[in-house]
Design a protein around this motif. Structure first.
Motif, PDB file in Angstrom:
ATOM      1  N   TYR A  33     -37.154   7.537 -26.899  1.00 18.38           N
ATOM      2  CA  TYR A  33     -37.162   8.969 -27.206  1.00 18.38           C
ATOM      3  C   TYR A  33     -38.395   9.612 -26.605  1.00 18.38           C
ATOM      4  O   TYR A  33     -39.466   9.011 -26.562  1.00 18.38           O
ATOM      5  N   LEU A  34     -38.220  10.862 -26.147  1.00 16.83           N
ATOM      6  CA  LEU A  34     -39.316  11.623 -25.580  1.00 16.83           C
ATOM      7  C   LEU A  34     -39.082  13.097 -25.840  1.00 16.83           C
ATOM      8  O   LEU A  34     -37.951  13.519 -26.084  1.00 16.83           O
ATOM      9  N   PRO A  35     -40.141  13.911 -25.804  1.00 16.93           N
ATOM     10  CA  PRO A  35     -39.975  15.353 -26.027  1.00 16.93           C
ATOM     11  C   PRO A  35     -39.102  15.971 -24.933  1.00 16.93           C
ATOM     12  O   PRO A  35     -39.154  15.564 -23.778  1.00 16.93           O
ATOM     13  N   THR A  36     -38.299  16.952 -25.306  1.00 23.49           N
ATOM     14  CA  THR A  36     -37.457  17.650 -24.339  1.00 23.49           C
ATOM     15  C   THR A  36     -38.294  18.626 -23.511  1.00 23.49           C
ATOM     16  O   THR A  36     -39.405  19.000 -23.907  1.00 23.49           O
ATOM     17  N   ASP A  37     -37.751  19.042 -22.390  1.00 21.50           N
ATOM     18  CA  ASP A  37     -38.413  20.065 -21.584  1.00 21.50           C
ATOM     19  C   ASP A  37     -38.544  21.357 -22.383  1.00 21.50           C
ATOM     20  O   ASP A  37     -39.539  22.075 -22.266  1.00 21.50           O
ATOM     21  N   ARG A  38     -37.539  21.638 -23.209  1.00 24.07           N
ATOM     22  CA  ARG A  38     -37.577  22.848 -24.038  1.00 24.07           C
ATOM     23  C   ARG A  38     -38.751  22.802 -25.019  1.00 24.07           C
ATOM     24  O   ARG A  38     -39.460  23.792 -25.200  1.00 24.07           O
ATOM     25  N   ALA A  39     -38.969  21.651 -25.638  1.00 20.66           N
ATOM     26  CA  ALA A  39     -40.110  21.507 -26.547  1.00 20.66           C
ATOM     27  C   ALA A  39     -41.416  21.620 -25.772  1.00 20.66           C
ATOM     28  O   ALA A  39     -42.369  22.262 -26.231  1.00 20.66           O
ATOM     29  N   ARG A  40     -41.465  21.016 -24.604  1.00 17.40           N
ATOM     30  CA  ARG A  40     -42.675  21.097 -23.768  1.00 17.40           C
ATOM     31  C   ARG A  40     -42.987  22.548 -23.387  1.00 17.40           C
ATOM     32  O   ARG A  40     -44.156  22.927 -23.308  1.00 17.40           O
ATOM     33  N   HIS A  41     -41.949  23.328 -23.161  1.00 19.27           N
ATOM     34  CA  HIS A  41     -42.143  24.739 -22.805  1.00 19.27           C
ATOM     35  C   HIS A  41     -42.826  25.505 -23.942  1.00 19.27           C
ATOM     36  O   HIS A  41     -43.545  26.469 -23.704  1.00 19.27           O
ATOM     37  N   HIS A  42     -42.624  25.054 -25.166  1.00 15.97           N
ATOM     38  CA  HIS A  42     -43.212  25.690 -26.353  1.00 15.97           C
ATOM     39  C   HIS A  42     -44.293  24.816 -26.968  1.00 15.97           C
ATOM     40  O   HIS A  42     -44.542  24.873 -28.174  1.00 15.97           O
ATOM     41  N   TRP A  43     -44.955  23.996 -26.148  1.00 19.72           N
ATOM     42  CA  TRP A  43     -45.890  23.002 -26.677  1.00 19.72           C
ATOM     43  C   TRP A  43     -47.082  23.624 -27.396  1.00 19.72           C
ATOM     44  O   TRP A  43     -47.620  23.021 -28.333  1.00 19.72           O
ATOM     45  N   ASP A  44     -47.513  24.823 -27.006  1.00 16.27           N
ATOM     46  CA  ASP A  44     -48.602  25.482 -27.741  1.00 16.27           C
ATOM     47  C   ASP A  44     -48.208  25.686 -29.201  1.00 16.27           C
ATOM     48  O   ASP A  44     -49.012  25.465 -30.110  1.00 16.27           O
ATOM     49  N   THR A  45     -46.979  26.102 -29.426  1.00 19.83           N
ATOM     50  CA  THR A  45     -46.485  26.282 -30.797  1.00 19.83           C
ATOM     51  C   THR A  45     -46.384  24.937 -31.499  1.00 19.83           C
ATOM     52  O   THR A  45     -46.767  24.805 -32.669  1.00 19.83           O
ATOM     53  N   VAL A  46     -45.894  23.930 -30.797  1.00 19.55           N
ATOM     54  CA  VAL A  46     -45.808  22.581 -31.369  1.00 19.55           C
ATOM     55  C   VAL A  46     -47.188  22.125 -31.831  1.00 19.55           C
ATOM     56  O   VAL A  46     -47.342  21.651 -32.964  1.00 19.55           O
ATOM     57  N   GLU A  47     -48.178  22.272 -30.981  1.00 12.72           N
ATOM     58  CA  GLU A  47     -49.547  21.853 -31.341  1.00 12.72           C
ATOM     59  C   GLU A  47     -50.048  22.611 -32.559  1.00 12.72           C
ATOM     60  O   GLU A  47     -50.664  22.034 -33.452  1.00 12.72           O
TER      61      GLU A  47
END
Length: 91
Positions: free
Chosen positions: A70-84
């Motif tokens: 499993y790995l983060p999706t590109d969509r999640a990476r696009h919103h990584w500031d919010t994830v952090e």
């Protein structure tokens, strides 16, 4: 996507475990068994949280069956500031 991220990690009881799983996957992609061992969680619990993360397009799996990683999706990476930002609050 930002609303989904907030809900998945802060709007439900399992958010803290999902955050731990996402952090681990971000550090190094792994399969469900490796995650269960590394995070000291029950395998079925990890599978449940991975399903929630997949259903919400936060993680994706590469491969099939037991050994799929499993790995983060590109969509999640696009919103990584919010994830952090969310992961800091859940911690």
């Amino acid at each position: 996507m930002e609303a989904v991220l907030w809900y998945v990690f802060t709007g439900t009881r399992g958010g803290a475990n999902r955050a731990r799983i996402l952090r681990a996957i971000d550090d190094r992609p792994r399969n469900a068994n490796q995650l269960a061992e590394d995070l000291e969680l029950d395998y079925k619990t990890v599978r449940h949280h991975l399903d929630v993360l997949r259903d919400n397009e936060i993680v994706e799996k590469s491969g099939e069956d037991y050994g799929a990683i499993y790995l983060p999706t590109d969509r999640a990476r696009h919103h990584w500031d919010t994830v952090e930002q969310i992961l800091e609050q859940v911690n």
